[in-house]
Design a protein around this motif. Sequence first.
Motif, PDB file in Angstrom:
ATOM      1  N   VAL A   1      -1.585 -13.628  -0.761  1.00  0.00           N
ATOM      2  CA  VAL A   1      -0.611 -12.546  -0.600  1.00  0.00           C
ATOM      3  C   VAL A   1      -0.425 -11.781  -1.904  1.00  0.00           C
ATOM      4  CG1 VAL A   1       1.828 -12.046  -0.136  1.00  0.00           C
ATOM      5  CG2 VAL A   1       0.569 -13.597   1.352  1.00  0.00           C
ATOM      6  N   MET A   2      -0.323 -12.476  -3.023  1.00  0.00           N
ATOM      7  CA  MET A   2      -0.119 -11.797  -4.304  1.00  0.00           C
ATOM      8  C   MET A   2      -1.317 -10.922  -4.672  1.00  0.00           C
ATOM      9  SD  MET A   2       2.772 -12.289  -5.540  1.00  0.00           S
ATOM     10  CE  MET A   2       3.862 -12.846  -4.278  1.00  0.00           C
ATOM     11  N   ILE A   3      -2.512 -11.450  -4.544  1.00  0.00           N
ATOM     12  CA  ILE A   3      -3.708 -10.699  -4.948  1.00  0.00           C
ATOM     13  C   ILE A   3      -3.958  -9.521  -4.009  1.00  0.00           C
ATOM     14  CG2 ILE A   3      -6.231 -10.820  -5.124  1.00  0.00           C
ATOM     15  CD1 ILE A   3      -5.853 -13.642  -6.296  1.00  0.00           C
ATOM     16  N   ILE A   4      -3.910  -9.754  -2.708  1.00  0.00           N
ATOM     17  CA  ILE A   4      -4.176  -8.664  -1.763  1.00  0.00           C
ATOM     18  C   ILE A   4      -3.083  -7.608  -1.860  1.00  0.00           C
ATOM     19  CG2 ILE A   4      -4.392  -8.064   0.682  1.00  0.00           C
ATOM     20  CD1 ILE A   4      -5.770 -10.777   1.095  1.00  0.00           C
ATOM     21  N   SER A   5      -1.833  -8.015  -2.019  1.00  0.00           N
ATOM     22  CA  SER A   5      -0.743  -7.041  -2.159  1.00  0.00           C
ATOM     23  C   SER A   5      -0.934  -6.192  -3.405  1.00  0.00           C
ATOM     24  CB  SER A   5       0.610  -7.745  -2.223  1.00  0.00           C
ATOM     25  OG  SER A   5       0.915  -8.348  -0.999  1.00  0.00           O
ATOM     26  N   PHE A   6      -1.326  -6.810  -4.501  1.00  0.00           N
ATOM     27  CA  PHE A   6      -1.550  -6.059  -5.736  1.00  0.00           C
ATOM     28  C   PHE A   6      -2.717  -5.094  -5.585  1.00  0.00           C
ATOM     29  CE2 PHE A   6      -3.473  -5.377  -9.891  1.00  0.00           C
ATOM     30  CZ  PHE A   6      -2.386  -4.849 -10.573  1.00  0.00           C
ATOM     31  N   ILE A   7      -3.799  -5.555  -4.976  1.00  0.00           N
ATOM     32  CA  ILE A   7      -4.969  -4.685  -4.775  1.00  0.00           C
ATOM     33  C   ILE A   7      -4.601  -3.496  -3.890  1.00  0.00           C
ATOM     34  CG2 ILE A   7      -7.236  -4.557  -3.651  1.00  0.00           C
ATOM     35  CD1 ILE A   7      -7.692  -7.455  -4.686  1.00  0.00           C
TER      36      ILE A   7
ATOM     37  N   PHE B   1       0.834  -1.204   0.000  1.00  0.00           N
ATOM     38  CA  PHE B   1       0.000   0.000   0.000  1.00  0.00           C
ATOM     39  C   PHE B   1       0.874   1.262   0.000  1.00  0.00           C
ATOM     40  CE2 PHE B   1      -2.355   3.276   2.411  1.00  0.00           C
ATOM     41  CZ  PHE B   1      -3.398   3.478   1.518  1.00  0.00           C
ATOM     42  N   LEU B   2       1.882   1.293   0.870  1.00  0.00           N
ATOM     43  CA  LEU B   2       2.772   2.461   0.937  1.00  0.00           C
ATOM     44  C   LEU B   2       3.543   2.658  -0.362  1.00  0.00           C
ATOM     45  CD1 LEU B   2       4.162   2.117   4.575  1.00  0.00           C
ATOM     46  CD2 LEU B   2       2.464   3.755   3.734  1.00  0.00           C
ATOM     47  N   LEU B   3       3.984   1.579  -0.960  1.00  0.00           N
ATOM     48  CA  LEU B   3       4.688   1.673  -2.228  1.00  0.00           C
ATOM     49  C   LEU B   3       3.763   2.216  -3.312  1.00  0.00           C
ATOM     50  CD1 LEU B   3       7.361   1.184  -3.671  1.00  0.00           C
ATOM     51  CD2 LEU B   3       6.551  -1.112  -4.205  1.00  0.00           C
ATOM     52  N   GLY B   4       2.509   1.769  -3.295  1.00  0.00           N
ATOM     53  CA  GLY B   4       1.531   2.288  -4.249  1.00  0.00           C
ATOM     54  C   GLY B   4       1.328   3.784  -4.097  1.00  0.00           C
ATOM     55  N   ILE B   5       1.382   4.280  -2.879  1.00  0.00           N
ATOM     56  CA  ILE B   5       1.250   5.721  -2.647  1.00  0.00           C
ATOM     57  C   ILE B   5       2.480   6.467  -3.162  1.00  0.00           C
ATOM     58  CG2 ILE B   5       1.225   7.490  -0.827  1.00  0.00           C
ATOM     59  CD1 ILE B   5      -0.615   5.636   0.765  1.00  0.00           C
ATOM     60  N   LEU B   6       3.669   5.899  -2.948  1.00  0.00           N
ATOM     61  CA  LEU B   6       4.908   6.598  -3.286  1.00  0.00           C
ATOM     62  C   LEU B   6       5.257   6.581  -4.777  1.00  0.00           C
ATOM     63  CD1 LEU B   6       7.151   5.484  -0.299  1.00  0.00           C
ATOM     64  CD2 LEU B   6       6.058   7.699  -0.640  1.00  0.00           C
ATOM     65  N   VAL B   7       4.864   5.555  -5.495  1.00  0.00           N
ATOM     66  CA  VAL B   7       5.255   5.432  -6.909  1.00  0.00           C
ATOM     67  C   VAL B   7       4.787   6.610  -7.759  1.00  0.00           C
ATOM     68  CG1 VAL B   7       4.825   4.055  -8.997  1.00  0.00           C
ATOM     69  CG2 VAL B   7       5.652   2.955  -6.934  1.00  0.00           C
TER      70      VAL B   7
ATOM     71  N   SER C   1      -3.088   8.113  -4.324  1.00  0.00           N
ATOM     72  CA  SER C   1      -2.024   9.074  -4.538  1.00  0.00           C
ATOM     73  C   SER C   1      -2.250   9.889  -5.812  1.00  0.00           C
ATOM     74  CB  SER C   1      -0.670   8.354  -4.590  1.00  0.00           C
ATOM     75  OG  SER C   1       0.376   9.270  -4.632  1.00  0.00           O
ATOM     76  N   ARG C   2      -2.751   9.249  -6.849  1.00  0.00           N
ATOM     77  CA  ARG C   2      -3.026   9.950  -8.114  1.00  0.00           C
ATOM     78  C   ARG C   2      -4.163  10.953  -7.937  1.00  0.00           C
ATOM     79  NH1 ARG C   2       0.031   9.724 -12.607  1.00  0.00           N
ATOM     80  NH2 ARG C   2      -1.853   9.823 -13.818  1.00  0.00           N
ATOM     81  N   ILE C   3      -5.134  10.653  -7.097  1.00  0.00           N
ATOM     82  CA  ILE C   3      -6.242  11.581  -6.862  1.00  0.00           C
ATOM     83  C   ILE C   3      -5.746  12.850  -6.172  1.00  0.00           C
ATOM     84  CG2 ILE C   3      -8.325  11.935  -5.472  1.00  0.00           C
ATOM     85  CD1 ILE C   3      -9.080   9.056  -6.052  1.00  0.00           C
ATOM     86  N   PHE C   4      -4.886  12.692  -5.188  1.00  0.00           N
ATOM     87  CA  PHE C   4      -4.448  13.833  -4.403  1.00  0.00           C
ATOM     88  C   PHE C   4      -3.190  14.520  -4.947  1.00  0.00           C
ATOM     89  CE2 PHE C   4      -6.909  11.347  -1.297  1.00  0.00           C
ATOM     90  CZ  PHE C   4      -7.841  12.322  -0.981  1.00  0.00           C
ATOM     91  N   LYS C   5      -2.658  14.028  -6.027  1.00  0.00           N
ATOM     92  CA  LYS C   5      -1.442  14.608  -6.602  1.00  0.00           C
ATOM     93  C   LYS C   5      -1.744  15.881  -7.330  1.00  0.00           C
ATOM     94  CE  LYS C   5       2.439  13.556  -9.520  1.00  0.00           C
ATOM     95  NZ  LYS C   5       3.059  12.638 -10.412  1.00  0.00           N
TER      96      LYS C   5
ATOM     97  N   GLY D   1      -3.388   2.226  -3.125  1.00  0.00           N
ATOM     98  CA  GLY D   1      -2.481   3.307  -2.744  1.00  0.00           C
ATOM     99  C   GLY D   1      -2.112   4.173  -3.933  1.00  0.00           C
ATOM    100  N   TYR D   2      -1.868   3.551  -5.072  1.00  0.00           N
ATOM    101  CA  TYR D   2      -1.549   4.271  -6.305  1.00  0.00           C
ATOM    102  C   TYR D   2      -2.719   5.160  -6.718  1.00  0.00           C
ATOM    103  CZ  TYR D   2      -0.107   4.974 -11.157  1.00  0.00           C
ATOM    104  OH  TYR D   2       0.260   5.523 -12.351  1.00  0.00           O
ATOM    105  N   PHE D   3      -3.923   4.606  -6.663  1.00  0.00           N
ATOM    106  CA  PHE D   3      -5.136   5.338  -7.035  1.00  0.00           C
ATOM    107  C   PHE D   3      -5.342   6.539  -6.116  1.00  0.00           C
ATOM    108  CE2 PHE D   3      -9.775   5.908  -6.719  1.00  0.00           C
ATOM    109  CZ  PHE D   3     -10.055   6.220  -8.047  1.00  0.00           C
TER     110      PHE D   3
END
Length: 121
Positions: free
Chosen positions: A102-108, A47-53, A117-121, A113-115
């Motif tokens: 783990v793979m599916i939940i981590s990807f989601i 989740f944190l990585l998704g926010i930072l990317v 972060s993109r909204i608030f960028k 987090g990416y989504f």
Amino acid sequence: MDFSSIGIVLLGSTFGLILRIFIQDNFTIKIGFDIQNTSLVNFIASFLLGILVPLNFFSNYFLLFYAGFLGSFSTFSSFIYQLFILFKKRRYLSLIFHYTEVMIISFILFYFGYFISRIFK
């Protein structure tokens, strides 16, 4: 890489390790099935990585958060070790379920987090 960069990575990895150990030792989540603490740490890291990317910054902050903190906080080797233990115990269905979970939940969580972060960028 200069000595200041190495120091920044070490600082970030120290905090990542401390937080990982704290979470692994103190939290348990059940949502119909047990989520292992190592998986919980990997979910948070995804989740944190998704926010930072999407922030797409490259500087000492990159070294501190990506390489240092998240590199030490996430626990890929522990995840592989858990899969190996399930394999060794011949719990193949549990192995497949745990890997898939783990793979599916981590990807989601990464995408969430990416989504965000993109909204608030």
